[in-house]
Design a protein around this motif. Sequence first.
Motif, PDB file in Angstrom:
ATOM      1  N   GLN A 130       0.973  -1.178  -0.032  1.00 12.21           N
ATOM      2  CA  GLN A 130      -0.167   0.092  -0.059  1.00 12.21           C
ATOM      3  C   GLN A 130       0.864   1.220  -0.091  1.00 12.21           C
ATOM      4  OE1 GLN A 130      -2.148   0.958   3.835  1.00 12.21           O
ATOM      5  NE2 GLN A 130      -3.992   0.459   2.374  1.00 12.21           N
ATOM      6  N   GLY A 131       0.855   2.109  -1.066  1.00 12.23           N
ATOM      7  CA  GLY A 131       1.613   3.287  -1.076  1.00 12.23           C
ATOM      8  C   GLY A 131       1.130   4.401  -0.162  1.00 12.23           C
ATOM      9  N   ILE A 132       2.093   4.761   0.804  1.00  6.27           N
ATOM     10  CA  ILE A 132       1.523   5.652   2.031  1.00  6.27           C
ATOM     11  C   ILE A 132       2.273   6.986   1.748  1.00  6.27           C
ATOM     12  CG2 ILE A 132       0.771   3.813   3.392  1.00  6.27           C
ATOM     13  CD1 ILE A 132       3.213   4.245   4.982  1.00  6.27           C
ATOM     14  N   GLY A 133       3.231   7.256   0.893  1.00  7.43           N
ATOM     15  CA  GLY A 133       3.957   8.633   0.944  1.00  7.43           C
ATOM     16  C   GLY A 133       4.340   8.787  -0.627  1.00  7.43           C
ATOM     17  N   SER A 134       4.195   9.838  -1.136  1.00  5.96           N
ATOM     18  CA  SER A 134       4.617  10.259  -2.476  1.00  5.96           C
ATOM     19  C   SER A 134       5.241  11.699  -2.512  1.00  5.96           C
ATOM     20  CB  SER A 134       3.380  10.194  -3.283  1.00  5.96           C
ATOM     21  OG  SER A 134       2.371  11.070  -2.730  1.00  5.96           O
ATOM     22  N   THR A 135       5.929  11.870  -3.578  1.00  6.94           N
ATOM     23  CA  THR A 135       6.335  13.197  -3.862  1.00  6.94           C
ATOM     24  C   THR A 135       5.332  14.195  -4.662  1.00  6.94           C
ATOM     25  OG1 THR A 135       7.130  12.631  -6.131  1.00  6.94           O
ATOM     26  CG2 THR A 135       8.796  12.199  -4.059  1.00  6.94           C
ATOM     27  N   GLY A 189       5.412  14.984  -7.476  1.00  9.59           N
ATOM     28  CA  GLY A 189       5.754  14.574  -8.809  1.00  9.59           C
ATOM     29  C   GLY A 189       4.708  13.324  -9.027  1.00  9.59           C
ATOM     30  N   GLY A 190       4.197  12.644  -7.957  1.00 11.55           N
ATOM     31  CA  GLY A 190       3.389  11.413  -7.756  1.00 11.55           C
ATOM     32  C   GLY A 190       4.203  10.118  -7.505  1.00 11.55           C
ATOM     33  N   ASN A 191       5.552  10.353  -7.411  1.00  9.16           N
ATOM     34  CA  ASN A 191       6.278   9.049  -7.289  1.00  9.16           C
ATOM     35  C   ASN A 191       5.890   8.467  -5.732  1.00  9.16           C
ATOM     36  OD1 ASN A 191       7.359   9.187  -9.826  1.00  9.16           O
ATOM     37  ND2 ASN A 191       9.172  10.584  -9.153  1.00  9.16           N
ATOM     38  N   THR A 192       5.876   7.352  -5.581  1.00  6.63           N
ATOM     39  CA  THR A 192       5.468   6.714  -4.211  1.00  6.63           C
ATOM     40  C   THR A 192       6.986   6.417  -3.563  1.00  6.63           C
ATOM     41  OG1 THR A 192       3.724   5.441  -5.125  1.00  6.63           O
ATOM     42  CG2 THR A 192       4.772   4.903  -3.000  1.00  6.63           C
ATOM     43  N   THR A 193       7.023   6.950  -2.289  1.00  8.38           N
ATOM     44  CA  THR A 193       8.219   6.851  -1.668  1.00  8.38           C
ATOM     45  C   THR A 193       8.378   6.143  -0.245  1.00  8.38           C
ATOM     46  OG1 THR A 193       7.817   8.920  -0.233  1.00  8.38           O
ATOM     47  CG2 THR A 193       8.970   9.474  -2.124  1.00  8.38           C
ATOM     48  N   ARG A 194       7.185   5.763   0.101  1.00  6.70           N
ATOM     49  CA  ARG A 194       6.852   4.842   1.126  1.00  6.70           C
ATOM     50  C   ARG A 194       6.146   3.851   0.789  1.00  6.70           C
ATOM     51  NH1 ARG A 194       9.938   3.817   5.374  1.00  6.70           N
ATOM     52  NH2 ARG A 194       8.726   3.034   7.341  1.00  6.70           N
ATOM     53  N   TYR A 195       6.162   2.662   1.346  1.00  8.62           N
ATOM     54  CA  TYR A 195       5.199   1.530   1.290  1.00  8.62           C
ATOM     55  C   TYR A 195       5.025   0.790   2.529  1.00  8.62           C
ATOM     56  CZ  TYR A 195       5.329   1.521  -4.097  1.00  8.62           C
ATOM     57  OH  TYR A 195       5.115   1.777  -5.352  1.00  8.62           O
ATOM     58  N   ARG A 196       3.680   0.763   2.732  1.00 13.86           N
ATOM     59  CA  ARG A 196       3.048  -0.101   3.981  1.00 13.86           C
ATOM     60  C   ARG A 196       3.046  -1.542   3.350  1.00 13.86           C
ATOM     61  NH1 ARG A 196      -1.526   1.905   6.256  1.00 13.86           N
ATOM     62  NH2 ARG A 196      -0.257   3.391   7.350  1.00 13.86           N
ATOM     63  N   LEU A 197       3.810  -2.525   4.036  1.00  8.12           N
ATOM     64  CA  LEU A 197       3.310  -4.097   3.616  1.00  8.12           C
ATOM     65  C   LEU A 197       2.647  -4.440   4.632  1.00  8.12           C
ATOM     66  CD1 LEU A 197       4.071  -6.206   1.563  1.00  8.12           C
ATOM     67  CD2 LEU A 197       6.158  -6.741   3.190  1.00  8.12           C
ATOM     68  N   ILE A 198       1.337  -5.019   4.413  1.00 12.67           N
ATOM     69  CA  ILE A 198       0.490  -5.632   5.243  1.00 12.67           C
ATOM     70  C   ILE A 198       0.173  -7.081   4.975  1.00 12.67           C
ATOM     71  CG2 ILE A 198      -2.193  -5.588   5.778  1.00 12.67           C
ATOM     72  CD1 ILE A 198      -2.292  -2.941   4.578  1.00 12.67           C
ATOM     73  N   THR A 203      -4.405 -13.924  11.947  1.00 13.04           N
ATOM     74  CA  THR A 203      -3.695 -12.850  12.648  1.00 13.04           C
ATOM     75  C   THR A 203      -3.232 -11.960  11.484  1.00 13.04           C
ATOM     76  OG1 THR A 203      -1.698 -12.337  14.103  1.00 13.04           O
ATOM     77  CG2 THR A 203      -1.257 -14.378  12.691  1.00 13.04           C
ATOM     78  N   ASN A 204      -2.771 -10.875  11.938  1.00 15.66           N
ATOM     79  CA  ASN A 204      -2.341  -9.728  10.738  1.00 15.66           C
ATOM     80  C   ASN A 204      -1.218  -9.055  11.557  1.00 15.66           C
ATOM     81  OD1 ASN A 204      -3.792  -8.092  12.143  1.00 15.66           O
ATOM     82  ND2 ASN A 204      -5.771  -8.593  11.006  1.00 15.66           N
ATOM     83  N   ALA A 205      -0.424  -8.291  10.654  1.00 16.03           N
ATOM     84  CA  ALA A 205       0.634  -7.543  11.024  1.00 16.03           C
ATOM     85  C   ALA A 205       1.027  -6.410   9.597  1.00 16.03           C
ATOM     86  CB  ALA A 205       1.881  -8.187  11.654  1.00 16.03           C
ATOM     87  N   PHE A 206       1.846  -5.397  10.131  1.00 17.70           N
ATOM     88  CA  PHE A 206       2.174  -4.668   9.082  1.00 17.70           C
ATOM     89  C   PHE A 206       3.723  -4.206   9.243  1.00 17.70           C
ATOM     90  CE2 PHE A 206       0.476  -1.298  11.762  1.00 17.70           C
ATOM     91  CZ  PHE A 206       1.166  -0.361  11.749  1.00 17.70           C
ATOM     92  N   THR A 207       4.294  -3.846   8.318  1.00 18.70           N
ATOM     93  CA  THR A 207       5.447  -2.981   8.397  1.00 18.70           C
ATOM     94  C   THR A 207       5.687  -1.987   7.153  1.00 18.70           C
ATOM     95  OG1 THR A 207       8.084  -3.464   8.612  1.00 18.70           O
ATOM     96  CG2 THR A 207       7.071  -4.913   7.016  1.00 18.70           C
ATOM     97  N   GLY A 208       6.795  -1.320   6.972  1.00 20.12           N
ATOM     98  CA  GLY A 208       7.095  -0.506   5.971  1.00 20.12           C
ATOM     99  C   GLY A 208       8.168  -0.339   5.434  1.00 20.12           C
ATOM    100  N   TYR A 209       8.439   0.295   4.375  1.00 18.12           N
ATOM    101  CA  TYR A 209       9.842   0.388   3.834  1.00 18.12           C
ATOM    102  C   TYR A 209       9.847   1.679   2.861  1.00 18.12           C
ATOM    103  CZ  TYR A 209       7.954  -2.127  -0.362  1.00 18.12           C
ATOM    104  OH  TYR A 209       7.329  -2.537  -1.700  1.00 18.12           O
ATOM    105  N   SER A 210      11.298   2.024   2.529  1.00 19.65           N
ATOM    106  CA  SER A 210      11.178   3.325   1.820  1.00 19.65           C
ATOM    107  C   SER A 210      11.794   2.779   0.411  1.00 19.65           C
ATOM    108  CB  SER A 210      12.143   4.349   2.557  1.00 19.65           C
ATOM    109  OG  SER A 210      12.425   5.422   1.825  1.00 19.65           O
ATOM    110  N   THR A 211      11.297   3.818  -0.419  1.00 15.07           N
ATOM    111  CA  THR A 211      11.760   3.598  -1.874  1.00 15.07           C
ATOM    112  C   THR A 211      12.488   4.665  -2.310  1.00 15.07           C
ATOM    113  OG1 THR A 211       9.861   4.525  -2.739  1.00 15.07           O
ATOM    114  CG2 THR A 211       9.740   2.141  -2.337  1.00 15.07           C
ATOM    115  N   THR A 212      13.196   5.776  -1.533  1.00 20.42           N
ATOM    116  CA  THR A 212      14.096   6.739  -1.978  1.00 20.42           C
ATOM    117  C   THR A 212      15.353   6.352  -2.588  1.00 20.42           C
ATOM    118  OG1 THR A 212      14.544   7.254   0.491  1.00 20.42           O
ATOM    119  CG2 THR A 212      12.397   8.255  -0.550  1.00 20.42           C
ATOM    120  N   GLY A 213      15.888   5.596  -2.285  1.00 20.04           N
ATOM    121  CA  GLY A 213      17.179   5.106  -2.572  1.00 20.04           C
ATOM    122  C   GLY A 213      17.192   4.653  -4.162  1.00 20.04           C
ATOM    123  N   SER A 214      18.218   3.876  -4.391  1.00 22.76           N
ATOM    124  CA  SER A 214      18.696   3.282  -5.677  1.00 22.76           C
ATOM    125  C   SER A 214      17.622   1.997  -5.809  1.00 22.76           C
ATOM    126  CB  SER A 214      19.953   2.730  -5.930  1.00 22.76           C
ATOM    127  OG  SER A 214      20.471   1.956  -4.922  1.00 22.76           O
TER     128      SER A 214
END
Length: 162
Positions: free
Chosen positions: A79-84, A86-95, A116-127
């Motif tokens: 799930q994209g949760i952060g964007s610039t 310009g519309g590029n997604t910079t952070r994702y939530r993984l559910i 059961t369920n859980a979530f975590t996230g990761y950034s896409t701002t690098g290479s």
Amino acid sequence: MSWCNRRTLLLSPLALAACGFTPVYGPQGGGTALQNAVLLPKPNNEAAYYFNRRFEERMGRAGPGAPYSLSLILQTDDQGIGSTSGGNTTRYRLIGRAFFGLVDTGTGQTRFEGRTNAFTGYSTTGSTVATRAAETDAVERLMTLLADQVIDDLLLSGVTPS
């Protein structure tokens, strides 16, 4: 610490024993019944591999004649949760969700079912390489969370050998 608080602290184990509390890894606890006794499904993807690895770290690896098997369905969603601007997604939530059942291999009867369920996230701002590494790490963390929650549910269910 006041005397009243000390008394409460000292008497609380007696109250727990009186209500039928048994430690999970104690002599009559359910934890020892499931140690090295739950056969896992073969992993068919990276997420299932991480789940199985964590499950076996905590519960041990069961052999082919194990008294129990785990039926397992893992689902993940990005799930994209952060964007610039310009519309590029910079952070994702993984559910993630885990639907599971503890099956008695002798009778085929499901002894316990849960979800059961859980979530975590990761950034896409690098290479591209950094983004892929972050995503892989997030999947591993998510499966560790789900495996721990499944194990806790199984241990707290009070399943004992039949």
